[in-house]
Design a protein around this motif. Structure first.
Motif, mmCIF file in Angstrom:
data_model
loop_
_atom_site.group_PDB
_atom_site.id
_atom_site.type_symbol
_atom_site.label_atom_id
_atom_site.label_comp_id
_atom_site.label_asym_id
_atom_site.label_seq_id
_atom_site.Cartn_x
_atom_site.Cartn_y
_atom_site.Cartn_z
ATOM 1 N N UNK A 1 -34.238 -3.898 -25.848
ATOM 2 C CA UNK A 1 -34.786 -3.040 -26.892
ATOM 3 C C UNK A 1 -36.305 -2.971 -26.751
ATOM 4 N N UNK B 1 -39.673 -1.964 -29.179
ATOM 5 C CA UNK B 1 -40.151 -1.714 -30.538
ATOM 6 C C UNK B 1 -41.656 -1.492 -30.494
ATOM 7 N N UNK C 1 -45.014 -2.080 -33.118
ATOM 8 C CA UNK C 1 -45.438 -2.703 -34.365
ATOM 9 C C UNK C 1 -46.914 -2.445 -34.602
ATOM 10 N N UNK D 1 -41.587 -4.445 -36.906
ATOM 11 C CA UNK D 1 -41.302 -3.682 -35.693
ATOM 12 C C UNK D 1 -40.465 -2.440 -35.988
ATOM 13 N N UNK E 1 -38.032 0.443 -34.271
ATOM 14 C CA UNK E 1 -37.176 0.669 -33.117
ATOM 15 C C UNK E 1 -37.633 1.901 -32.334
ATOM 16 N N UNK F 1 -33.116 1.683 -26.829
ATOM 17 C CA UNK F 1 -32.157 0.623 -26.569
ATOM 18 C C UNK F 1 -31.417 0.906 -25.268
#
Lengths: 109, 114
Positions: B33, B35, B37, B43, B45, B48
């Motif tokens: 994954x 992310x 932030x 975080x 998304x 994936x």
């Protein structure tokens, strides 16, 4: 409305106190619930993971899930200055994980 | 195993430049994954992978962003024509297949666009 709500704090407690951190959520499809600890400028560290409603204990940490109220909690007993960090709740109903904004915790010696 | 690793840890770039980040997951994990932030937020998304297949992309992932995971091992995230709004911490996480989805994070790559 955000899918996951978490009070950003900051929360300041004296050493040895019991800390209660909480999140609410709106999506009843969430099945798995996690708590992460994140120190400044570091990646999140998985602390606790729960699936069903109820309590799960690991050392000084207890995670609690109430699916009927869509409410999860993390309790820290005998808090230490080293527990000072941001605590993130997270939940997932599949591959996608939604995080709360994180609560900043300060434990004063 | 030493956990999830990311490289570089910090990147400063000028607006308009392209940047590429690398993530090496825990070796037995087939899920990966990405992310993003920003300060004071959890975080968010981005995308994936299961093995080499990219199964989901967030609407946050504009056309300037692309991610790959050739051979189902390490992954790269490229940002083209960077903008100041791209400044953030980019986090990679991995997990094993199954129903639990416990994700383990790397240390992140902090991007600053000047």
């Amino acid at each position: 409305q955000k899918e996951v709500e978490q009070d950003p704090g900051p929360l300041s407690v004296p050493e040895g106190a019991i800390v209660s951190l909480n999140c609410t959520y709106s999506n009843s499809a969430f099945q798995y619930f996690m708590w992460y600890r994140q120190y400044s400028r570091k990646g999140p560290e998985l602390l606790m993971y729960t699936y069903s409603s109820g309590n799960k204990e690991d050392g000084r940490f207890t995670a609690q899930v109430d699916k009927s109220s869509k409410y999860i909690s993390l309790f820290i007993r005998d808090s230490q200055p080293s527990d000072s960090a941001t605590y993130l709740c997270a939940m997932t109903g599949g591959f996608k994980t939604i995080f709360g904004a994180g609560t900043r915790l300060f434990v004063k010696a | 195993d030493t956990g999830v690793s990311q490289d570089p840890r910090h990147k400063i770039t000028k607006r308009g430049q392209n940047v590429t980040f690398r993530c090496d997951p825990i070796s037995e994990h087939n899920r990966l994954y990405w992310y993003r932030q920003t300060l004071g937020q959890g975080p968010e998304f981005l995308t994936y992978f299961q093995n080499e297949a990219q199964l989901e992309k967030s609407r946050l992932l504009s056309d300037r962003f692309s991610a790959e995971r050739p051979k189902g091992s390490f992954s790269t995230l490229e940002i083209q024509r960077t903008e100041q709004g791209d400044s953030a911490m980019y986090l990679c996480a991995s997990s094993s297949s199954g129903s639990t989805n416990e994700q383990y994070f790397g240390p992140g790559t902090r991007l600053t666009v000047t």
